[in-house]
Write an enzyme that holds these catalytic residues in place. Structure first.
Site, PDB file in Angstrom:
ATOM      1  N   GLU A 190      14.486 -14.929   0.195  1.00 53.34           N
ATOM      2  CA  GLU A 190      14.625 -16.361   1.050  1.00 53.34           C
ATOM      3  C   GLU A 190      13.695 -17.200   1.025  1.00 53.34           C
ATOM      4  O   GLU A 190      13.774 -18.697   1.754  1.00 53.34           O
ATOM      5  CB  GLU A 190      14.694 -15.793   2.717  1.00 53.34           C
ATOM      6  CG  GLU A 190      14.984 -15.013   2.945  1.00 53.34           C
ATOM      7  CD  GLU A 190      15.328 -14.399   4.491  1.00 53.34           C
ATOM      8  OE1 GLU A 190      15.000 -14.835   5.110  1.00 53.34           O
ATOM      9  OE2 GLU A 190      16.404 -13.522   4.911  1.00 53.34           O
ATOM     10  N   ASP A 247       1.132  -1.402   0.013  1.00 45.51           N
ATOM     11  CA  ASP A 247      -0.397  -0.343  -0.155  1.00 45.51           C
ATOM     12  C   ASP A 247       0.950   1.310   0.277  1.00 45.51           C
ATOM     13  O   ASP A 247       2.076   1.511   0.529  1.00 45.51           O
ATOM     14  CB  ASP A 247      -1.122   0.253   1.495  1.00 45.51           C
ATOM     15  CG  ASP A 247      -1.908   0.715   1.243  1.00 45.51           C
ATOM     16  OD1 ASP A 247      -2.399   0.545   0.198  1.00 45.51           O
ATOM     17  OD2 ASP A 247      -1.822   2.379   2.270  1.00 45.51           O
TER      18      ASP A 247
HETATM   19  C1  GLC Z   1      -4.425   3.212  -0.363  1.00 41.90           C
HETATM   20  C2  GLC Z   1      -5.860   2.343  -0.475  1.00 41.90           C
HETATM   21  C3  GLC Z   1      -7.084   2.228   0.256  1.00 41.90           C
HETATM   22  C4  GLC Z   1      -6.287   3.225   1.195  1.00 41.90           C
HETATM   23  C5  GLC Z   1      -4.683   4.249   1.522  1.00 41.90           C
HETATM   24  C6  GLC Z   1      -4.253   4.703   2.792  1.00 41.90           C
HETATM   25  O1  GLC Z   1      -4.110   4.244  -1.614  1.00 41.90           O
HETATM   26  O2  GLC Z   1      -5.232   1.601  -1.853  1.00 41.90           O
HETATM   27  O3  GLC Z   1      -7.797   2.370  -0.015  1.00 41.90           O
HETATM   28  O4  GLC Z   1      -7.494   4.683   1.797  1.00 41.90           O
HETATM   29  O5  GLC Z   1      -4.088   3.607   0.318  1.00 41.90           O
HETATM   30  O6  GLC Z   1      -4.102   3.546   3.310  1.00 41.90           O
END
Ligand code: GLC
Length: 540
Positions: free
Chosen positions: A257, A206
């Site tokens: 790993e 993310d």
């Molecule tokens: C990314 C995710 C989204 C989330 C954001 C903060 O863009 O896809 O859904 O709100 O990160 O973590």
């Protein structure tokens, strides 16, 4: 069905995105869960995808749908337990499906024990240093350390009881971690190992271009807080800073790993910077949102495909293709909007009566034939195989996306693409579960349900199944693609002996010669109707 054995399975995989909260509710509390996901594994295997990416399932107050993680080593009790997660991974593997989980490294939840500890500790303490706490500006320190705005709206700094401020690029409940802190670095390697040891095949990372901040905190003025800075990103104080690569290399070493594992980046960076993330000791692949951003227009699609393939070739990474996910207006709706309407604002601003559902669905059918015939891997978002629309008219009081509150009710946010999946034509929550779903489903969901589409050979679900089965047979690796010129409004390319032709204009075009293997819509008399795509096998 047995798992593909090749260690580089991700190069040509179709990855199905499961949003656990809205997929299937096994215990009837209105929220999807792992039990429900396990029960629906046969559906996913039959669909013909290769892998699953699960949005965060870790313990979380769900203030941002789980992207606010309170404990990376446990599962949100509303979803199940670590044992359930392990059972899910094992059973998915038995069905030949690989499993990717979501790693959320830019921020934790404010309910994470580190943040609680930080709040209880004094300004300047070790505990606060795992996050980004600073004194404020101005004589009384009552102005934030910088003018940065949060992605969901409002300032990105919040003041705590003793006067210190902490940084949160997203919601106020998502404090940013300090990636210069050695304990943060080692903790995430432990998190990776924990889930790798439990059998996951990889991670979707993310906000992969976040993490590292310019700690002089320069003001940004008018530059907005969007995930992709419109100016060149190089000198941006928190997106795409060079320091992030050192962290990625640390994670990659952990993955290496293990056998056959992968990481895919959610990196909103400029095209010339993306290859840096795909070096051989960094990510295996990165999402490519260009197709998702493109209008329904043959020239735009051609340009995006050519550019994406060239970029992928240059670094030896496979391209990836995405049309929808949990953050954007569903494409069955986007494609039904007039080209001049900006879909990002449409949910809030309308005009809602400008939507042509039939057109959107017809194009979504054609798009499936495009998405799943491009070289590289493709990501399919739950419900797109049913042609689910964006639910733009959810009542205000059920809106849950932090965007709604943080924007002062100026932006309705992303809930409309997260409405629970309809499995049955009728009954409570259309087969999602026994209780009221956490977001209400519109009536048309019965007609769009899995049950309604399953036995109907003309349904979108049947089309996805056919496309996925044929894709496996027709398009292996290597990933060649030759673009063809068949007219301004026509997207056409050759892959081996297969021609993929999409008529994206408003007049019918002649159908190329050969055996029609699959078509997204009826095509009378050797013609390809408007907004229809086909796969044709050339006769020698
Ligand atoms: C990314 C995710 C989204 C989330 C954001 C903060 O863009 O896809 O859904 O709100 O990160 O973590």
């Amino acid at each position: 069905m047995s798992a593909q054995t090749d260690a580089e399975w991700w190069r040509h995989a179709v990855v199905y995105q499961v949003y656990p909260r809205s997929f299937a509710d096994g215990d009837g509390d209105g929220t999807g869960d792992i039990r429900g996901m396990i029960e629906r594994l046969p559906y996913l295997a039959d669909l013909g995808v290769d892998a699953l990416w699960l949005n965060p399932w870790f313990r979380s107050p769900l203030h941002d749908g789980g992207y606010d993680v309170a404990d990376y080593f446990s599962i949100e009790p509303r979803f199940g337990s670590v044992d359930d997660a392990m059972e899910f991974i094992e059973k998915a593997h038995d069905h030949g499906l690989r499993v990717l989980v979501d790693l959320v490294p830019n921020h934790t939840s404010s309910e994470h024990e580190w943040f609680r500890e930080a709040l209880a500790a004094a300004p300047g303490s070790e505990s606060r240093d795992r996050y980004i706490f600073r004194p404020g500006r101005g004589p009384d320190g009552d102005e934030p350390p910088s003018d940065w705005k949060a992605v969901f709206g409002g300032p990105s700094w919040t003041r705590v009881h003793d006067g210190d401020w902490y940084l949160h690029l997203f919601d106020v409940t998502q404090p940013d971690l300090n990636w210069e802190h050695p304990e943060v670095r080692s903790e995430f390697c432990d998190i990776l190992r924990f889930w790798l040891d439990r059998g996951v095949d990889g991670f979707r990372v993310d906000v992969a271009h976040g993490l590292v901040k310019d700690t002089t905190f320069p003001d940004l003025g008018n530059r907005g807080p969007r995930l992709l800075d419109s100016e060149r990103a190089l000198d941006h104080p928190y997106w795409d800073r060079d320091g992030v690569h050192e962290i990625i290399r640390e994670w990659r070493a952990v993955l290496d790993e293990y056998d056959g594992r992968m990481m895919v980046a959610e990196a909103w960076v400029h095209a010339d910077r993306l290859p840096l993330y795909l070096r051989s000791d960094e990510y295996h692949q990165s999402f490519n949102f260009d197709l998702l951003e493109a209008k329904w227009d043959a020239a735009e699609f051609r340009a995006v495909i050519a550019k994406s393939l060239a970029a992928a070739d240059a670094v030896g990474a496979p391209s990836t293709w995405v049309l929808s996910n949990h953050d954007v207006v569903r494409h069955a709706t986007r494609y039904g909007l007039p080209a001049a309407v900006p879909w990002r604002r449409w949910v809030t601003d309308g005009p809602h009566d400008a939507l042509d559902r039939d057109l959107g669905l017809r194009r979504a059918r054609a798009a499936a034939l495009i998405l799943l015939s491009l070289p590289g891997s493709a990501y399919v978002y739950q419900g797109e195989e049913l042609g689910l629309p964006e639910v733009h008219d959810l009542p205000d009081e059920v809106l849950d996306d932090p965007t709604w509150e943080r924007s002062g009710h100026l932006r309705r946010g992303r809930d409309g693409c997260r409405v629970p999946i309809p499995w049955a034509t009728s009954g409570p929550s259309y087969g999602f579960g026994a209780g009221d779903p956490w977001l209400p489903q519109p009536e048309e969901f019965g007609r769009l349900s899995v049950e309604a589409q399953e036995g109907d050979p003309s349904s979108l679900l049947s089309l996805y199944r056919s496309v996925l089965a044929l894709r496996r047979r027709l398009f292996g690796v290597p990933n060649d693609l030759e673009m063809l010129e068949l007219g301004d409004d026509v997207l056409a390319y050759r892959r081996g002996r297969i021609l993929v032709v999409a008529n994206m204009g408003s007049d019918p075009i002649p159908l190329p010669e050969g055996e029609v293997l699959l078509s997204s819509g009826p095509s009378p008399d050797g013609e390809l109707a408007s907004d229809v795509a086909t796969w044709v096998q050339e006769t020698a």
